[in-house]
Structure formats: structure tokens, C-alpha cells
Write a protein that holds these residues in place. Structure first.
Motif, mmCIF file in Angstrom:
data_model
loop_
_atom_site.group_PDB
_atom_site.id
_atom_site.type_symbol
_atom_site.label_atom_id
_atom_site.label_comp_id
_atom_site.label_asym_id
_atom_site.label_seq_id
_atom_site.Cartn_x
_atom_site.Cartn_y
_atom_site.Cartn_z
ATOM 1 N N PRO A 30 8.246 89.845 40.561
ATOM 2 C CA PRO A 30 7.731 89.027 39.456
ATOM 3 C C PRO A 30 8.431 87.662 39.443
ATOM 4 O O PRO A 30 9.619 87.550 39.757
ATOM 5 C CB PRO A 30 8.114 89.823 38.200
ATOM 6 C CG PRO A 30 8.359 91.221 38.686
ATOM 7 C CD PRO A 30 8.864 91.085 40.092
ATOM 8 N N VAL A 31 7.711 86.609 39.086
ATOM 9 C CA VAL A 31 8.248 85.246 39.081
ATOM 10 C C VAL A 31 9.493 85.145 38.203
ATOM 11 O O VAL A 31 10.487 84.521 38.591
ATOM 12 C CB VAL A 31 7.169 84.239 38.623
ATOM 13 C CG1 VAL A 31 7.765 82.847 38.453
ATOM 14 C CG2 VAL A 31 6.027 84.217 39.617
ATOM 15 N N ARG A 36 15.429 84.410 37.630
ATOM 16 C CA ARG A 36 16.762 84.868 37.210
ATOM 17 C C ARG A 36 17.705 85.006 38.396
ATOM 18 O O ARG A 36 18.901 84.722 38.275
ATOM 19 C CB ARG A 36 16.647 86.199 36.466
ATOM 20 C CG ARG A 36 16.038 86.039 35.102
ATOM 21 C CD ARG A 36 16.079 87.330 34.315
ATOM 22 N NE ARG A 36 15.182 87.237 33.187
ATOM 23 C CZ ARG A 36 14.315 88.165 32.842
ATOM 24 N NH1 ARG A 36 14.231 89.281 33.520
ATOM 25 N NH2 ARG A 36 13.535 87.989 31.805
ATOM 26 N N LEU A 37 17.178 85.453 39.538
ATOM 27 C CA LEU A 37 18.026 85.544 40.732
ATOM 28 C C LEU A 37 18.527 84.158 41.133
ATOM 29 O O LEU A 37 19.702 83.979 41.437
ATOM 30 C CB LEU A 37 17.262 86.176 41.892
ATOM 31 C CG LEU A 37 16.918 87.647 41.777
ATOM 32 C CD1 LEU A 37 16.129 88.092 43.001
ATOM 33 C CD2 LEU A 37 18.164 88.499 41.613
ATOM 34 N N VAL A 38 17.635 83.178 41.130
ATOM 35 C CA VAL A 38 18.028 81.814 41.497
ATOM 36 C C VAL A 38 19.065 81.284 40.522
ATOM 37 O O VAL A 38 20.050 80.662 40.926
ATOM 38 C CB VAL A 38 16.792 80.888 41.562
ATOM 39 C CG1 VAL A 38 17.213 79.436 41.732
ATOM 40 C CG2 VAL A 38 15.871 81.322 42.693
ATOM 41 N N PHE A 42 23.776 79.723 40.764
ATOM 42 C CA PHE A 42 24.512 78.571 40.247
ATOM 43 C C PHE A 42 25.839 78.959 39.587
ATOM 44 O O PHE A 42 26.612 78.093 39.215
ATOM 45 C CB PHE A 42 23.648 77.790 39.246
ATOM 46 C CG PHE A 42 22.438 77.171 39.891
ATOM 47 C CD1 PHE A 42 22.570 76.099 40.769
ATOM 48 C CD2 PHE A 42 21.179 77.654 39.631
ATOM 49 C CE1 PHE A 42 21.457 75.528 41.368
ATOM 50 C CE2 PHE A 42 20.057 77.092 40.221
ATOM 51 C CZ PHE A 42 20.197 76.030 41.092
ATOM 52 N N GLU A 43 26.104 80.252 39.448
ATOM 53 C CA GLU A 43 27.361 80.702 38.850
ATOM 54 C C GLU A 43 28.511 80.438 39.821
ATOM 55 O O GLU A 43 28.340 80.566 41.036
ATOM 56 C CB GLU A 43 27.295 82.196 38.532
ATOM 57 C CG GLU A 43 26.267 82.560 37.480
ATOM 58 C CD GLU A 43 26.138 84.062 37.269
ATOM 59 O OE1 GLU A 43 26.944 84.836 37.841
ATOM 60 O OE2 GLU A 43 25.214 84.454 36.546
ATOM 61 N N PRO A 44 29.686 80.073 39.302
ATOM 62 C CA PRO A 44 30.841 79.866 40.185
ATOM 63 C C PRO A 44 31.136 81.134 41.002
ATOM 64 O O PRO A 44 31.100 82.239 40.479
ATOM 65 C CB PRO A 44 31.982 79.581 39.216
ATOM 66 C CG PRO A 44 31.325 79.103 37.960
ATOM 67 C CD PRO A 44 30.003 79.829 37.899
ATOM 68 N N ILE A 51 24.613 88.933 44.703
ATOM 69 C CA ILE A 51 23.499 88.841 43.755
ATOM 70 C C ILE A 51 22.428 89.859 44.132
ATOM 71 O O ILE A 51 21.885 90.553 43.269
ATOM 72 C CB ILE A 51 22.929 87.408 43.721
ATOM 73 C CG1 ILE A 51 23.949 86.460 43.092
ATOM 74 C CG2 ILE A 51 21.598 87.367 42.958
ATOM 75 C CD1 ILE A 51 23.623 84.990 43.266
ATOM 76 N N ALA A 52 22.125 89.967 45.416
ATOM 77 C CA ALA A 52 21.124 90.941 45.869
ATOM 78 C C ALA A 52 21.552 92.365 45.524
ATOM 79 O O ALA A 52 20.769 93.141 44.976
ATOM 80 C CB ALA A 52 20.907 90.801 47.369
#
Length: 62
Positions: A30-31, A36-38, A42-44, A51-52
Motif C-alpha cells: 500500500p502507498v 512510512r518506510l521512506v 530519515f531517522e538518525p 527498517i526492512a
């Protein structure tokens, strides 16, 4: 910091069918889930691999 599994993670096994009518092996994310993954990148200290894993995404689907 460990994040709980994303509520959309269970829908990741949803497959689309190709022109021959057989299921594709790639999931249809879902878009909003992809967004949210992208955002997490951006988190330090963000790592695509982490993330995956944190979101139950197989990075080999590429």
C-alpha cells in the motif's frame, strides 16, 4: 529503538496477477505503508536492512 511490527505487515503477502493470470511473486505494498518506510530512512542511524526487518519486509523482493 525497536518498533513494533507495522499493522499492514500481514497484507504484504497479497499478490497481483500477471497478464497470464498467474500470481506475481512481488507483493503489492500500500502507498501509505511505503511512505512510512521512506520516512523511517530519515531517522538518525537509519539502515535500509534494519527498517526492512523491523517492518517484516524481505529486502530481496527488490
Amino acid at each position: 529503538m525497536h518498533h513494533p511490527r507495522h499493522p499492514m505487515a500481514r497484507s504484504l503477502s497479497t499478490h497481483q496477477k500477471n497478464s497470464a493470470g498467474t500470481p506475481n511473486k512481488r507483493p503489492n505494498f500500500p502507498v501509505e505503508f511505503k511512505r512510512r518506510l521512506v520516512e523511517q530512512t530519515f531517522e538518525p542511524g537509519a539502515s535500509v536492512s534494519l527498517i526492512a526487518r523491523r517492518n517484516d519486509v524481505n529486502i530481496n523482493w527488490g
